[in-house]
Design an enzyme around this catalytic site. Structure first.
Site, PDB file in Angstrom:
ATOM      1  N   SER A 171      -3.044  -7.720   3.061  1.00 57.14           N
ATOM      2  CA  SER A 171      -3.242  -7.549   4.508  1.00 57.14           C
ATOM      3  C   SER A 171      -3.617  -8.883   5.151  1.00 57.14           C
ATOM      4  O   SER A 171      -3.182  -9.192   6.265  1.00 57.14           O
ATOM      5  CB  SER A 171      -4.347  -6.519   4.777  1.00 57.14           C
ATOM      6  OG  SER A 171      -3.982  -5.261   4.274  1.00 57.14           O
TER       7      SER A 171
ATOM      8  N   ARG B  36      -2.213  -6.077  -8.336  1.00 55.67           N
ATOM      9  CA  ARG B  36      -1.111  -7.004  -8.068  1.00 55.67           C
ATOM     10  C   ARG B  36      -0.982  -8.067  -9.141  1.00 55.67           C
ATOM     11  O   ARG B  36       0.097  -8.453  -9.540  1.00 55.67           O
ATOM     12  CB  ARG B  36      -1.325  -7.707  -6.719  1.00 55.67           C
ATOM     13  CG  ARG B  36      -1.131  -6.808  -5.537  1.00 55.67           C
ATOM     14  CD  ARG B  36      -1.640  -7.441  -4.294  1.00 55.67           C
ATOM     15  NE  ARG B  36      -3.072  -7.704  -4.412  1.00 55.67           N
ATOM     16  CZ  ARG B  36      -3.867  -8.004  -3.411  1.00 55.67           C
ATOM     17  NH1 ARG B  36      -3.377  -8.145  -2.217  1.00 55.67           N
ATOM     18  NH2 ARG B  36      -5.147  -8.201  -3.597  1.00 55.67           N
TER      19      ARG B  36
ATOM     20  N   LYS C  60     -18.207  -5.935   8.506  1.00 52.39           N
ATOM     21  CA  LYS C  60     -17.011  -6.767   8.346  1.00 52.39           C
ATOM     22  C   LYS C  60     -16.111  -6.603   9.565  1.00 52.39           C
ATOM     23  O   LYS C  60     -15.729  -5.480   9.922  1.00 52.39           O
ATOM     24  CB  LYS C  60     -16.260  -6.303   7.084  1.00 52.39           C
ATOM     25  CG  LYS C  60     -15.212  -7.265   6.596  1.00 52.39           C
ATOM     26  CD  LYS C  60     -14.686  -6.807   5.238  1.00 52.39           C
ATOM     27  CE  LYS C  60     -13.293  -7.328   4.975  1.00 52.39           C
ATOM     28  NZ  LYS C  60     -12.704  -6.748   3.773  1.00 52.39           N
TER      29      LYS C  60
ATOM     30  N   HIS D 218       0.843  -1.200   0.000  1.00 50.30           N
ATOM     31  CA  HIS D 218       0.000   0.000   0.000  1.00 50.30           C
ATOM     32  C   HIS D 218       0.883   1.257   0.000  1.00 50.30           C
ATOM     33  O   HIS D 218       0.626   2.199  -0.741  1.00 50.30           O
ATOM     34  CB  HIS D 218      -0.868   0.060   1.267  1.00 50.30           C
ATOM     35  CG  HIS D 218      -1.941  -0.981   1.362  1.00 50.30           C
ATOM     36  ND1 HIS D 218      -2.115  -1.766   2.485  1.00 50.30           N
ATOM     37  CD2 HIS D 218      -2.924  -1.348   0.508  1.00 50.30           C
ATOM     38  CE1 HIS D 218      -3.149  -2.567   2.309  1.00 50.30           C
ATOM     39  NE2 HIS D 218      -3.658  -2.350   1.112  1.00 50.30           N
TER      40      HIS D 218
HETATM   41  O1  PNS Z   1      -8.856  -2.991   0.690  1.00 52.22           O
HETATM   42  P1  PNS Z   1     -10.125  -3.486   0.061  1.00 52.22           P
HETATM   43  O2  PNS Z   1     -11.029  -4.115   1.090  1.00 52.22           O
HETATM   44  O3  PNS Z   1      -9.865  -4.397  -1.116  1.00 52.22           O
HETATM   45  O4  PNS Z   1     -10.864  -2.184  -0.515  1.00 52.22           O
HETATM   46  C1  PNS Z   1     -12.116  -2.286  -1.159  1.00 52.22           C
HETATM   47  C2  PNS Z   1     -12.780  -0.920  -1.288  1.00 52.22           C
HETATM   48  C3  PNS Z   1     -12.891  -0.253   0.075  1.00 52.22           C
HETATM   49  C4  PNS Z   1     -11.949  -0.034  -2.187  1.00 52.22           C
HETATM   50  C5  PNS Z   1     -14.173  -1.148  -1.924  1.00 52.22           C
HETATM   51  O5  PNS Z   1     -14.815  -2.196  -1.275  1.00 52.22           O
HETATM   52  C6  PNS Z   1     -15.064   0.075  -1.849  1.00 52.22           C
HETATM   53  O6  PNS Z   1     -14.838   1.064  -2.513  1.00 52.22           O
HETATM   54  N1  PNS Z   1     -16.110  -0.005  -0.991  1.00 52.22           N
HETATM   55  C7  PNS Z   1     -17.034   1.081  -0.745  1.00 52.22           C
HETATM   56  C8  PNS Z   1     -18.423   0.783  -1.301  1.00 52.22           C
HETATM   57  C9  PNS Z   1     -18.424   1.053  -2.782  1.00 52.22           C
HETATM   58  O7  PNS Z   1     -18.332   2.180  -3.205  1.00 52.22           O
HETATM   59  N2  PNS Z   1     -18.451  -0.052  -3.531  1.00 52.22           N
HETATM   60  C10 PNS Z   1     -18.256  -0.018  -4.957  1.00 52.22           C
HETATM   61  C11 PNS Z   1     -19.555  -0.015  -5.663  1.00 52.22           C
HETATM   62  S1  PNS Z   1     -19.161  -0.246  -7.312  1.00 52.22           S
END
Ligand code: PNS
Length: 162
Positions: A128, A91, A42, A18
């Site tokens: 993570s 990745r 979560k 990150h």
């Molecule tokens: O580190 P992560 O858990 O892979 O990150 C995922 C994240 C937070 C980027 C993604 O789940 C997100 O943007 N969630 C917020 C809800 C949202 O906007 N979802 C996308 C709809 S298309």
């Protein structure tokens, strides 16, 4: 015109993968906001405050980087802060399918563009979840997370046990 980008994620906890993306993005945008998703559905190892604090202590040396948190949709967060660009690290090809769907949805819902950066090969294996697995059984964390994150992981698993 000042161009801002957001780097969203769960950051439970922030890894050096990150950090690499944050550092590289900070050289291409005027301002980078690292946005921590608060997802009550979560269970996370670290609380929102702890995740924000670990990011600040890991990436706080970069002048044009700030840390924030959000709930709900990322595009709503972007609109509220006048951010039109999301930066994501990719990745492997396996990351791409879901990331493509989210990028297209975010573009459609909010006119926010997603720019993908290829992860530094040094960190392409890193996540993570994997870091937590290693920390849980007291494995080596050098080179995968910052010292502050390594200490926080050790302390958390010492408190709760594997
Ligand atoms: O580190 P992560 O858990 O892979 O990150 C995922 C994240 C937070 C980027 C993604 O789940 C997100 O943007 N969630 C917020 C809800 C949202 O906007 N979802 C996308 C709809 S298309």
């Amino acid at each position: 015109m000042s161009v801002r980008a957001v780097i969203p994620g769960s950051f439970d906890p922030i890894t050096l993968g990150h950090l690499d993306i944050i550092e590289r993005a900070s050289t291409r945008f005027d301002q980078v906001v690292v946005a921590v998703l608060i997802n009550p559905g979560k269970e996370a190892l670290f609380s929102a405050d702890e995740r924000v604090d670990l990011i600040e202590r890991t990436a706080g040396h970069i002048d044009n980087v700030s840390v924030d948190r959000f709930t709900g949709l990322l595009v709503q967060f972007c609109h509220a802060r006048d951010i039109r660009v999301i930066v994501k690290g990719l990745r492997a090809v396996s990351d791409f399918e879901y990331e493509l769907q989210m990028a297209q949805m975010n573009q459609r819902m909010g006119d926010v563009e997603t720019l993908f950066m290829t992860t530094n090969p040094e960190y392409s294996f890193l996540s993570s979840s994997l870091v937590k697995e290693v920390a849980r059984f007291d494995g080596p964390l050098k080179g995968v997370v910052s010292d502050v994150v390594a200490d926080a992981l050790k302390q958390r698993y010492a408190e709760r046990g594997p």
